[in-house]
Design a protein around this motif. Structure first.
Motif, PDB file in Angstrom:
ATOM      1  N   SER A   1       4.331   5.406  -5.561  1.00  0.00           N
ATOM      2  CA  SER A   1       4.697   5.268  -6.971  1.00  0.00           C
ATOM      3  C   SER A   1       3.681   5.939  -7.880  1.00  0.00           C
ATOM      4  O   SER A   1       4.039   6.644  -8.822  1.00  0.00           O
ATOM      5  N   VAL A   2       2.402   5.726  -7.613  1.00  0.00           N
ATOM      6  CA  VAL A   2       1.363   6.273  -8.484  1.00  0.00           C
ATOM      7  C   VAL A   2       1.223   7.781  -8.313  1.00  0.00           C
ATOM      8  O   VAL A   2       1.065   8.520  -9.289  1.00  0.00           O
ATOM      9  N   LEU A   3       1.288   8.267  -7.073  1.00  0.00           N
ATOM     10  CA  LEU A   3       1.069   9.681  -6.802  1.00  0.00           C
ATOM     11  C   LEU A   3       2.340  10.513  -6.877  1.00  0.00           C
ATOM     12  O   LEU A   3       2.272  11.746  -6.913  1.00  0.00           O
ATOM     13  N   GLY A   4       3.501   9.862  -6.865  1.00  0.00           N
ATOM     14  CA  GLY A   4       4.752  10.602  -6.898  1.00  0.00           C
ATOM     15  C   GLY A   4       5.013  11.378  -5.634  1.00  0.00           C
ATOM     16  O   GLY A   4       5.660  12.433  -5.660  1.00  0.00           O
ATOM     17  N   ARG A   5       4.505  10.879  -4.502  1.00  0.00           N
ATOM     18  CA  ARG A   5       4.651  11.554  -3.216  1.00  0.00           C
ATOM     19  C   ARG A   5       5.100  10.552  -2.152  1.00  0.00           C
ATOM     20  O   ARG A   5       5.000   9.342  -2.363  1.00  0.00           O
ATOM     21  N   ALA A   6       5.552  11.078  -1.031  1.00  0.00           N
ATOM     22  CA  ALA A   6       5.781  10.216   0.125  1.00  0.00           C
ATOM     23  C   ALA A   6       4.436   9.694   0.608  1.00  0.00           C
ATOM     24  O   ALA A   6       3.415  10.380   0.532  1.00  0.00           O
ATOM     25  N   ALA A   7       4.426   8.458   1.095  1.00  0.00           N
ATOM     26  CA  ALA A   7       3.182   7.854   1.568  1.00  0.00           C
ATOM     27  C   ALA A   7       3.472   7.029   2.812  1.00  0.00           C
ATOM     28  O   ALA A   7       4.556   6.471   2.971  1.00  0.00           O
ATOM     29  N   ILE A   8       2.473   6.982   3.706  1.00  0.00           N
ATOM     30  CA  ILE A   8       2.577   6.147   4.901  1.00  0.00           C
ATOM     31  C   ILE A   8       1.309   5.301   4.990  1.00  0.00           C
ATOM     32  O   ILE A   8       0.203   5.808   4.794  1.00  0.00           O
ATOM     33  N   ALA A   9       1.482   4.015   5.221  1.00  0.00           N
ATOM     34  CA  ALA A   9       0.347   3.098   5.342  1.00  0.00           C
ATOM     35  C   ALA A   9       0.335   2.499   6.735  1.00  0.00           C
ATOM     36  O   ALA A   9       1.389   2.301   7.357  1.00  0.00           O
ATOM     37  N   MET A  10      -0.860   2.220   7.227  1.00  0.00           N
ATOM     38  CA  MET A  10      -1.042   1.647   8.560  1.00  0.00           C
ATOM     39  C   MET A  10      -2.010   0.475   8.457  1.00  0.00           C
ATOM     40  O   MET A  10      -3.015   0.558   7.754  1.00  0.00           O
TER      41      MET A  10
ATOM     42  N   ARG B   1      -8.420   6.710  -2.502  1.00  0.00           N
ATOM     43  CA  ARG B   1      -9.608   5.889  -2.206  1.00  0.00           C
ATOM     44  C   ARG B   1      -9.453   4.482  -2.772  1.00  0.00           C
ATOM     45  O   ARG B   1      -9.783   3.488  -2.111  1.00  0.00           O
ATOM     46  N   ARG B   2      -8.925   4.385  -3.980  1.00  0.00           N
ATOM     47  CA  ARG B   2      -8.746   3.060  -4.591  1.00  0.00           C
ATOM     48  C   ARG B   2      -7.750   2.221  -3.800  1.00  0.00           C
ATOM     49  O   ARG B   2      -7.936   1.018  -3.615  1.00  0.00           O
ATOM     50  N   PHE B   3      -6.684   2.872  -3.322  1.00  0.00           N
ATOM     51  CA  PHE B   3      -5.686   2.132  -2.549  1.00  0.00           C
ATOM     52  C   PHE B   3      -6.249   1.683  -1.201  1.00  0.00           C
ATOM     53  O   PHE B   3      -6.014   0.549  -0.777  1.00  0.00           O
ATOM     54  N   THR B   4      -6.977   2.571  -0.528  1.00  0.00           N
ATOM     55  CA  THR B   4      -7.536   2.165   0.766  1.00  0.00           C
ATOM     56  C   THR B   4      -8.577   1.071   0.574  1.00  0.00           C
ATOM     57  O   THR B   4      -8.675   0.152   1.386  1.00  0.00           O
ATOM     58  N   GLN B   5      -9.349   1.167  -0.494  1.00  0.00           N
ATOM     59  CA  GLN B   5     -10.341   0.132  -0.779  1.00  0.00           C
ATOM     60  C   GLN B   5      -9.660  -1.204  -1.036  1.00  0.00           C
ATOM     61  O   GLN B   5     -10.071  -2.243  -0.494  1.00  0.00           O
ATOM     62  N   ALA B   6      -8.609  -1.195  -1.867  1.00  0.00           N
ATOM     63  CA  ALA B   6      -7.898  -2.442  -2.171  1.00  0.00           C
ATOM     64  C   ALA B   6      -7.220  -3.007  -0.931  1.00  0.00           C
ATOM     65  O   ALA B   6      -7.202  -4.228  -0.720  1.00  0.00           O
ATOM     66  N   THR B   7      -6.659  -2.126  -0.101  1.00  0.00           N
ATOM     67  CA  THR B   7      -6.009  -2.593   1.120  1.00  0.00           C
ATOM     68  C   THR B   7      -7.020  -3.203   2.074  1.00  0.00           C
ATOM     69  O   THR B   7      -6.770  -4.246   2.696  1.00  0.00           O
ATOM     70  N   ALA B   8      -8.187  -2.564   2.196  1.00  0.00           N
ATOM     71  CA  ALA B   8      -9.226  -3.101   3.074  1.00  0.00           C
ATOM     72  C   ALA B   8      -9.690  -4.474   2.592  1.00  0.00           C
ATOM     73  O   ALA B   8      -9.903  -5.388   3.399  1.00  0.00           O
ATOM     74  N   VAL B   9      -9.840  -4.627   1.275  1.00  0.00           N
ATOM     75  CA  VAL B   9     -10.224  -5.941   0.725  1.00  0.00           C
ATOM     76  C   VAL B   9      -9.138  -6.967   1.001  1.00  0.00           C
ATOM     77  O   VAL B   9      -9.427  -8.112   1.387  1.00  0.00           O
ATOM     78  N   ALA B  10      -7.877  -6.566   0.796  1.00  0.00           N
ATOM     79  CA  ALA B  10      -6.778  -7.495   1.049  1.00  0.00           C
ATOM     80  C   ALA B  10      -6.747  -7.932   2.510  1.00  0.00           C
ATOM     81  O   ALA B  10      -6.538  -9.113   2.814  1.00  0.00           O
ATOM     82  N   LEU B  11      -6.972  -6.985   3.430  1.00  0.00           N
ATOM     83  CA  LEU B  11      -6.969  -7.327   4.853  1.00  0.00           C
ATOM     84  C   LEU B  11      -8.146  -8.230   5.202  1.00  0.00           C
ATOM     85  O   LEU B  11      -8.013  -9.163   6.008  1.00  0.00           O
ATOM     86  N   ALA B  12      -9.309  -7.961   4.592  1.00  0.00           N
ATOM     87  CA  ALA B  12     -10.461  -8.826   4.845  1.00  0.00           C
ATOM     88  C   ALA B  12     -10.188 -10.237   4.347  1.00  0.00           C
ATOM     89  O   ALA B  12     -10.520 -11.230   5.013  1.00  0.00           O
TER      90      ALA B  12
ATOM     91  N   ALA C   1       0.835  -1.204   0.000  1.00  0.00           N
ATOM     92  CA  ALA C   1       0.000   0.000   0.000  1.00  0.00           C
ATOM     93  C   ALA C   1       0.868   1.253   0.000  1.00  0.00           C
ATOM     94  O   ALA C   1       0.618   2.195  -0.771  1.00  0.00           O
ATOM     95  N   ALA C   2       1.879   1.293   0.853  1.00  0.00           N
ATOM     96  CA  ALA C   2       2.750   2.474   0.922  1.00  0.00           C
ATOM     97  C   ALA C   2       3.549   2.643  -0.364  1.00  0.00           C
ATOM     98  O   ALA C   2       3.621   3.744  -0.931  1.00  0.00           O
ATOM     99  N   ARG C   3       4.147   1.562  -0.839  1.00  0.00           N
ATOM    100  CA  ARG C   3       4.977   1.660  -2.042  1.00  0.00           C
ATOM    101  C   ARG C   3       4.120   2.008  -3.264  1.00  0.00           C
ATOM    102  O   ARG C   3       4.500   2.836  -4.094  1.00  0.00           O
ATOM    103  N   GLY C   4       2.952   1.371  -3.388  1.00  0.00           N
ATOM    104  CA  GLY C   4       2.108   1.623  -4.544  1.00  0.00           C
ATOM    105  C   GLY C   4       1.575   3.042  -4.579  1.00  0.00           C
ATOM    106  O   GLY C   4       1.587   3.696  -5.629  1.00  0.00           O
ATOM    107  N   ALA C   5       1.104   3.550  -3.446  1.00  0.00           N
ATOM    108  CA  ALA C   5       0.582   4.912  -3.403  1.00  0.00           C
ATOM    109  C   ALA C   5       1.673   5.927  -3.735  1.00  0.00           C
ATOM    110  O   ALA C   5       1.442   6.892  -4.472  1.00  0.00           O
TER     111      ALA C   5
ATOM    112  N   ARG D   1       3.164  -0.141  10.508  1.00  0.00           N
ATOM    113  CA  ARG D   1       3.263   1.106   9.744  1.00  0.00           C
ATOM    114  C   ARG D   1       4.444   1.014   8.795  1.00  0.00           C
ATOM    115  O   ARG D   1       5.508   0.518   9.166  1.00  0.00           O
ATOM    116  N   THR D   2       4.251   1.514   7.566  1.00  0.00           N
ATOM    117  CA  THR D   2       5.322   1.541   6.581  1.00  0.00           C
ATOM    118  C   THR D   2       5.325   2.889   5.882  1.00  0.00           C
ATOM    119  O   THR D   2       4.275   3.383   5.462  1.00  0.00           O
ATOM    120  N   VAL D   3       6.511   3.484   5.758  1.00  0.00           N
ATOM    121  CA  VAL D   3       6.688   4.746   5.047  1.00  0.00           C
ATOM    122  C   VAL D   3       7.478   4.485   3.768  1.00  0.00           C
ATOM    123  O   VAL D   3       8.503   3.809   3.791  1.00  0.00           O
TER     124      VAL D   3
END
Length: 534
Positions: free
Chosen positions: A170-179, A278-289, A164-168, A189-191
């Motif tokens: 890469s796509v957005l061209g910004r720093a990202a943190i996932a929890m 939104r797409r990343f959080t949705q995909a992450t939530a599905v993956a966690l489920a 989730a962190a790496r993909g976001a 947590r991953t940055v």
């Protein structure tokens, strides 16, 4: 490309200074940023994708405008940049048609009308903007798909938060943190500091909750949560504001979040960026489920498998039997590996190992059915060959799976052993002096029409001799042959004489603990302890 001050950039190419000055003056007065070139060579040197339009005189002293246009359109980086031909001499219909056919996007004869000239340049710039916007959208969708596919198939919470962190980023061209909230007191947590940069990971006991229960929020730099600040500092990410979206499961429980860094000049993400998050959080939530469902099914299946496998392998004096089982992965469904050991009415001991095709709850139930059915047939007095034939009829009638089985009938008094096989891995006979060799009589696996016979392999175990039975997951590797795996097993088995069966089982598992195993493993070891009294 738009300059940092918001103005569009136009390259004006004309060898006549007065003409070039006039066009540049009009453009600058209209708010454009203008660069000038007096020759075709200079134009080719200066042209880049940073320009929104190139105004190009047809008649240049060194290289014709048509050749310059053709070269610009042949270059991948400048091919989308619009070219406007202007000319005071080549103004007839044939010349204008040839210019457009050579790649120009528009053609104006001189003397130019100011308003028409500026309108044409403006239209070309807008067209280029649309092309770039469509390209950016297509590229983002492609990048998004590339990033989301592995996220949907994540096999652990650790992998999901990293993806989730790496993909976001890469796509957005910004720093990202996932929890990711693994459980009540375990948060991952991953940055990802920048696209392609090394990840920085952390863990804690308490998740960062959304302020006021909202699903998304802007966290100013002075409101970034302490657990994030520490990790961001470690990753070398400068202090900034973060747009954060939280994830909840179907029951409303907080399961994770995703934050993306904002530039100092931004008050929030663009609509496209919001949709990407939104797409990343949705995909992450599905993956966690999916991971939670897999873990629950795995737990149930393991419990069922443990219930269906024998808890005690004690048999008549004369033999010690030990077995061990290992699943291939904590989050993979367990498979159909099984084993058994029990006394027979005729005084012999039966030791069985088998493997039902598949990895699922169903495979585990079929495994339990086959083990108990085979035990019943053998205890009824059927020989191993007949018991396997009857078992094959049950499997073919009631199920679609195939299975491999090896039945060992051993006499505690004489040490005589009969091995009857149905497509299973060869047993390994290990003498007390350390010599080891595979032994079996080849026969067809269960689930297919039974062969005319399944002749047993006969041998005798002396005191201290071992018989090793294993499922193919122990020796099979994607990058090696079965022959190589059996050679490794032979080498490892030669080191176990003199050890107790429990330790011998663990030694074999350790010998093949190479990180390349992809299947479940069952190992059974039979040791002749003494000549039992008749």
């Amino acid at each position: 490309m738009i300059e940092e001050n918001g103005r569009r950039r136009v390259l004006v190419v004309d060898d006549t200074h007065a003409h070039r000055y006039l066009m540049a003056t009009w453009l600058r007065a209209a708010g454009y940023a203008v660069a000038e070139a007096a020759t075709g060579s200079e134009a080719l040197q200066r042209a880049s994708a940073e320009f929104d339009t190139v105004v190009l005189d047809v008649n240049l002293p060194d290289v014709s405008g048509a050749e310059v246009c053709r070269e610009l359109k042949n270059r991948p980086e400048t091919s989308p940049v619009p070219v406007l031909h202007v000319s005071a001499t080549s103004i007839d219909a044939a010349a204008r048609t040839a210019g457009l056919q050579h790649g120009a996007d528009a053609y104006l004869p001189e003397p130019l009308d100011r308003d028409e000239f500026l309108a044409t340049v403006g239209a070309l710039c807008r067209s280029y903007d649309e092309k770039r916007g469509a390209h950016r959208t297509a590229q983002r969708l492609d990048d998004l798909g590339t990033a989301l596919v592995p996220l949907h198939s994540a096999r652990s919470a650790e992998e999901a938060v990293d993806l989730a962190a790496r993909g976001a980023s890469s796509v957005l061209g910004r720093a990202a943190i996932a929890m990711v909230v693994v459980d009540a007191d375990h948060v991952l947590r991953t940055v990802c500091p920048a696209p392609g940069a090394p990840l920085v990971r952390g863990a804690g006991e308490t998740p960062v909750p959304p302020p006021g229960g909202v699903s998304s929020a802007l966290l100013p730099r002075d409101r970034v949560p302490a657990p994030w600040r520490e990790l961001l500092t470690q990753a070398g990410v400068r202090p900034s504001s973060w747009w954060t979206t939280w994830m909840r499961d179907a029951r409303g429980r907080l399961v994770g979040g995703l934050g993306v860094q904002l530039a100092d000049s931004e008050t929030g993400p663009t609509d496209d960026d919001r949709e990407t998050v939104r797409r990343f959080t949705q995909a992450t939530a599905v993956a966690l489920a999916n991971l939670r469902l897999l873990a629950e099914e795995h737990r149930i299946t393991r419990a069922l498998q443990d219930a269906l496998l024998p808890s005690d392998l004690t048999v008549r004096p004369g033999f010690d039997v030990s077995a061990c089982y290992e699943a291939s992965d904590d989050l993979l469904d367990v498979g159909g590996d099984f084993y058994d050991a029990f006394d027979l009415p005729d005084g012999r001991v039966a030791v069985v190992i088998g493997d039902v095709q598949g990895h699922s709850l169903h495979a585990a139930t079929v495994m339990g059915e086959l083990r108990l059915t085979l035990r019943a047939y053998l205890r009824e007095g059927h020989g191993a060959e007949r018991a396997l034939e009857l078992l094959n009829e049950v499997l073919r009638t009631d199920h679609t799976e195939t299975a491999t089985v090896c039945v060992c009938l051993a006499d505690p008094v004489t040490g005589e052993v009969e091995l009857t096989d149905a497509g299973h891995l060869p047993a390994m006979l290990v003498r007390s002096d350390g010599t080891a060799r595979p032994v079996k009589s080849t026969s067809r696996l269960l689930g297919l029409p039974s062969p005319e016979s399944r002749p047993p392999y006969r041998t005798t175990l002396a005191v201290g001799d071992l018989l090793v039975l294993a499922t193919d997951g122990l020796v099979e590797r994607r990058d090696g042959s079965l022959r190589d795996g059996l050679a490794r097993l032979r080498t490892a088995a030669a080191q176990i004489p003199g050890t107790c069966p429990d330790d011998a089982c663990q030694h074999l598992l350790d010998a093949f603990d190479d990180g390349a195993r992809e299947d479940d493993v069952a190992v059974v070891i039979v040791r002749r302890t003494s000549g039992a009294a008749q």
